[in-house]
Design a protein around this motif. Structure first.
Motif, PDB file in Angstrom:
ATOM      1  N   HIS A   1       0.828  -1.226   0.000  1.00  0.00           N
ATOM      2  CA  HIS A   1       0.000   0.000   0.000  1.00  0.00           C
ATOM      3  C   HIS A   1       0.854   1.264   0.000  1.00  0.00           C
ATOM      4  O   HIS A   1       0.540   2.243   0.667  1.00  0.00           O
ATOM      5  CB  HIS A   1      -0.960  -0.032   1.192  1.00  0.00           C
ATOM      6  CG  HIS A   1      -0.286  -0.225   2.521  1.00  0.00           C
ATOM      7  ND1 HIS A   1       0.142   0.833   3.281  1.00  0.00           N
ATOM      8  CD2 HIS A   1       0.053  -1.338   3.205  1.00  0.00           C
ATOM      9  CE1 HIS A   1       0.706   0.359   4.383  1.00  0.00           C
ATOM     10  NE2 HIS A   1       0.664  -0.944   4.352  1.00  0.00           N
ATOM     11  N   GLU A   2       1.942   1.243  -0.785  1.00  0.00           N
ATOM     12  CA  GLU A   2       2.818   2.425  -0.836  1.00  0.00           C
ATOM     13  C   GLU A   2       2.039   3.697  -1.205  1.00  0.00           C
ATOM     14  O   GLU A   2       2.301   4.771  -0.656  1.00  0.00           O
ATOM     15  CB  GLU A   2       3.950   2.194  -1.856  1.00  0.00           C
ATOM     16  CG  GLU A   2       4.895   3.368  -2.056  1.00  0.00           C
ATOM     17  CD  GLU A   2       5.582   3.816  -0.764  1.00  0.00           C
ATOM     18  OE1 GLU A   2       6.287   2.999  -0.159  1.00  0.00           O
ATOM     19  OE2 GLU A   2       5.416   4.999  -0.360  1.00  0.00           O
ATOM     20  N   ALA A   3       1.074   3.589  -2.117  1.00  0.00           N
ATOM     21  CA  ALA A   3       0.349   4.782  -2.581  1.00  0.00           C
ATOM     22  C   ALA A   3      -0.570   5.365  -1.514  1.00  0.00           C
ATOM     23  O   ALA A   3      -1.045   6.493  -1.662  1.00  0.00           O
ATOM     24  CB  ALA A   3      -0.474   4.437  -3.823  1.00  0.00           C
ATOM     25  N   SER A   4      -0.806   4.626  -0.427  1.00  0.00           N
ATOM     26  CA  SER A   4      -1.772   5.128   0.562  1.00  0.00           C
ATOM     27  C   SER A   4      -1.236   6.298   1.377  1.00  0.00           C
ATOM     28  O   SER A   4      -2.002   7.033   1.976  1.00  0.00           O
ATOM     29  CB  SER A   4      -2.206   3.999   1.511  1.00  0.00           C
ATOM     30  OG  SER A   4      -1.105   3.558   2.292  1.00  0.00           O
ATOM     31  N   VAL A   5       0.074   6.469   1.413  1.00  0.00           N
ATOM     32  CA  VAL A   5       0.655   7.621   2.125  1.00  0.00           C
ATOM     33  C   VAL A   5       1.656   8.316   1.205  1.00  0.00           C
ATOM     34  O   VAL A   5       2.588   7.693   0.690  1.00  0.00           O
ATOM     35  CB  VAL A   5       1.379   7.198   3.421  1.00  0.00           C
ATOM     36  CG1 VAL A   5       1.947   8.429   4.146  1.00  0.00           C
ATOM     37  CG2 VAL A   5       0.445   6.426   4.343  1.00  0.00           C
ATOM     38  N   GLY A   6       1.428   9.617   0.995  1.00  0.00           N
ATOM     39  CA  GLY A   6       2.403  10.401   0.228  1.00  0.00           C
ATOM     40  C   GLY A   6       2.381  10.151  -1.263  1.00  0.00           C
ATOM     41  O   GLY A   6       3.297  10.590  -1.967  1.00  0.00           O
ATOM     42  N   GLY A   7       1.357   9.466  -1.782  1.00  0.00           N
ATOM     43  CA  GLY A   7       1.260   9.225  -3.232  1.00  0.00           C
ATOM     44  C   GLY A   7       2.554   8.629  -3.753  1.00  0.00           C
ATOM     45  O   GLY A   7       3.011   7.588  -3.276  1.00  0.00           O
ATOM     46  N   ALA A   8       3.161   9.296  -4.722  1.00  0.00           N
ATOM     47  CA  ALA A   8       4.399   8.791  -5.342  1.00  0.00           C
ATOM     48  C   ALA A   8       5.587   8.851  -4.388  1.00  0.00           C
ATOM     49  O   ALA A   8       6.580   8.145  -4.577  1.00  0.00           O
ATOM     50  CB  ALA A   8       4.718   9.607  -6.589  1.00  0.00           C
ATOM     51  N   MET A   9       5.509   9.719  -3.380  1.00  0.00           N
ATOM     52  CA  MET A   9       6.663   9.881  -2.473  1.00  0.00           C
ATOM     53  C   MET A   9       6.951   8.554  -1.752  1.00  0.00           C
ATOM     54  O   MET A   9       6.076   8.019  -1.075  1.00  0.00           O
ATOM     55  CB  MET A   9       6.363  10.965  -1.439  1.00  0.00           C
ATOM     56  CG  MET A   9       7.491  11.162  -0.442  1.00  0.00           C
ATOM     57  SD  MET A   9       7.128  12.503   0.714  1.00  0.00           S
ATOM     58  CE  MET A   9       6.032  11.703   1.872  1.00  0.00           C
ATOM     59  N   PRO A  10       8.181   8.022  -1.913  1.00  0.00           N
ATOM     60  CA  PRO A  10       8.470   6.751  -1.239  1.00  0.00           C
ATOM     61  C   PRO A  10       8.494   6.963   0.261  1.00  0.00           C
ATOM     62  O   PRO A  10       9.207   7.840   0.743  1.00  0.00           O
ATOM     63  CB  PRO A  10       9.876   6.378  -1.732  1.00  0.00           C
ATOM     64  CG  PRO A  10      10.302   7.439  -2.668  1.00  0.00           C
ATOM     65  CD  PRO A  10       9.343   8.576  -2.610  1.00  0.00           C
TER      66      PRO A  10
HETATM   67 NA    NA Z   1       3.939   6.729  -1.066  1.00  0.00          NA
END
Ligand code: NA
Ligand SMILES: NC(=O)C1=CN([C@@H]2O[C@H](COP(=O)(O)OP(=O)(O)OC[C@H]3O[C@@H](n4cnc5c(N)ncnc54)[C@H](OP(=O)(O)O)[C@@H]3O)[C@@H](O)[C@H]2O)C=CC1
Ligand SMILES: N[C@@H](CC=O)C(=O)O
Length: 336
Positions: free
Chosen positions: A146-155
């Motif tokens: 769920h990387e996109a769930s926080v900070g969108g594209a920001m890793p």
């Molecule tokens: Na992110």
């Protein structure tokens, strides 16, 4: 790898566009990533040989309903698609419901039961029942990203879990909502009024389906809960966050802050077990002073000390970037 996209709004269409544009790269480096079904609230388009993604986007944009996809479109629920269509991964991108987590929670749990990996940008279920989701994914031996769930594209999530693995994250402070940062930037730089700036954010596809979640700070609250649980080992819910939004910030307040060498930002922070979201004065030369849809997060860790990341926190293509990286991770973990 065969994919089902559940939800075909700004982000669902962004994912389809990116999978189309990257098709040669994906085929050359991994294998063909086929989208075998797309659902929205009207029904679905299903083709086990892979849908024509440009046609799907065109049908959705022209008619508003994916069920109008020629020959392969029909009235069917997302749950039935998840249960009955053969696929490796479900990309869940329906609206974030911060009260019940539905319909995403059921979509995700049903995907696990049907042995499908899940990638999501949806904050609702993550902010309400993170532990349950992790346990269920484990039980069915599937991958949940769920990387996109926080900070969108920001890793941020995978960065903390993978690149900073072994570090203890002691505190986090940052800007985690692109819509409010866009609004504050427009008010500060162009003297735009709140409503016009919000209208622009909606047109850019960066605001939530219900934009009061952005403005009242609830979206940021959900994100800090997700960070607290997924990378700091806590067990929080959105009720544990003290939240204040940006409704009272005016272009005049920003002008006055600027005159004193400050700006105003909606800051989310996790420190000493407390989760707080509120507009704060930030020095103009602070790394937290990022503009537009940019997000920023400052970690304090035991080994690496301070780590700061900046990136686009919202937007269809930017968010699809994080979703694509999770899809590639799943391919690498299961198929290579
Ligand atoms: Na992110
Ligand atoms: N926009 C952004 O920049 C970002 C968004 N997110 C998250 O991504 C998710 C999607 O956001 P976004 O695309 O902007 O939202 P949109 O409102 O643009 O799209 C939501 C989509 O979900 C569909 N939907 C609603 N209920 C169901 C259902 N039961 N089954 C299938 N589809 C359903 C809607 O259908 P219909 O079209 O028929 O109404 C619509 O297509 C949200 O959870 C959001 O929080 C995360 C990061 C960034
Ligand atoms: N509405 C959100 C979208 C990404 O999570 C934002 O503006 O940051």
């Amino acid at each position: 790898m065969d994919i089902i996209i559940v939800g075909f709004g700004a982000i669902g269409k962004g994912v389809a566009k990116v999978l189309y544009e990257k098709r040669e790269y994906l085929k050359k480096n991994f294998e063909e990533f086929r989208v075998v079904a797309i659902t929205d609230s009207s029904g679905a388009a299903i083709d086990e040989d892979g849908l024509d993604l440009l046609k799907a986007i065109e049908v959705k944009e022209k008619t508003g309903k994916i069920k109008n996809y020629p020959e392969k479109g029909k009235e069917i629920s997302s749950i039935d698609v998840i249960r009955n269509v053969d696929a490796d991964v479900v990309v869940e991108v329906t609206p974030s419901n911060l009260e019940t987590g539905e319909p995403a929670k059921t979509h995700i749990l049903e995907s696990f039961k049907n042995k499908k990996h899940v990638v999501t940008a949806n904050k609702g279920p993550l902010a309400l029942c993170y532990r349950e989701l992790i346990e269920e994914a484990k039980k069915y031996n599937v991958i949940f990203r769920h990387e996109a769930s926080v900070g969108g594209a920001m890793p941020i999530i995978n960065l903390a879990k993978e690149t900073l693995a072994g570090n203890e994250i002691l505190s986090i402070r940052g800007i985690l909502n692109g819509t409010t940062n866009y609004i504050l930037t427009k008010m500060e730089k162009e003297g735009l009024d709140f409503e016009t700036a919000l209208k622009e954010a909606k047109e850019l596809g960066i605001a939530e389906t219900d934009p009061t979640q952005d403005i009242e700070g609830l979206d940021t609250a959900a994100k800090i809960v997700i960070l607290a649980n997924s990378i700091m080992g806590m067990n929080k819910t959105i009720k544990d966050v003290k939240v204040k939004g940006i409704k009272r910030i005016t272009p005049e307040a920003l002008f006055l802050a600027n005159k004193r060498g400050y700006t105003i930002k909606l800051i989310g922070q996790i420190k000493d077990g407390y989760l707080i979201v509120e507009p704060m004065l930030v020095p103009i030369d602070s790394p937290l002073n990022v503009k537009g849809t940019l997000n920023v997060a400052m970690f304090e860790t035991d080994l690496a000390k301070e780590v700061v990341v900046v990136g686009r926190g919202a937007g269809p293509i930017e968010t699809a970037s994080a979703i694509l990286s999770d899809l590639i991770h799943i391919y690498q973990a299961t198929k290579r």
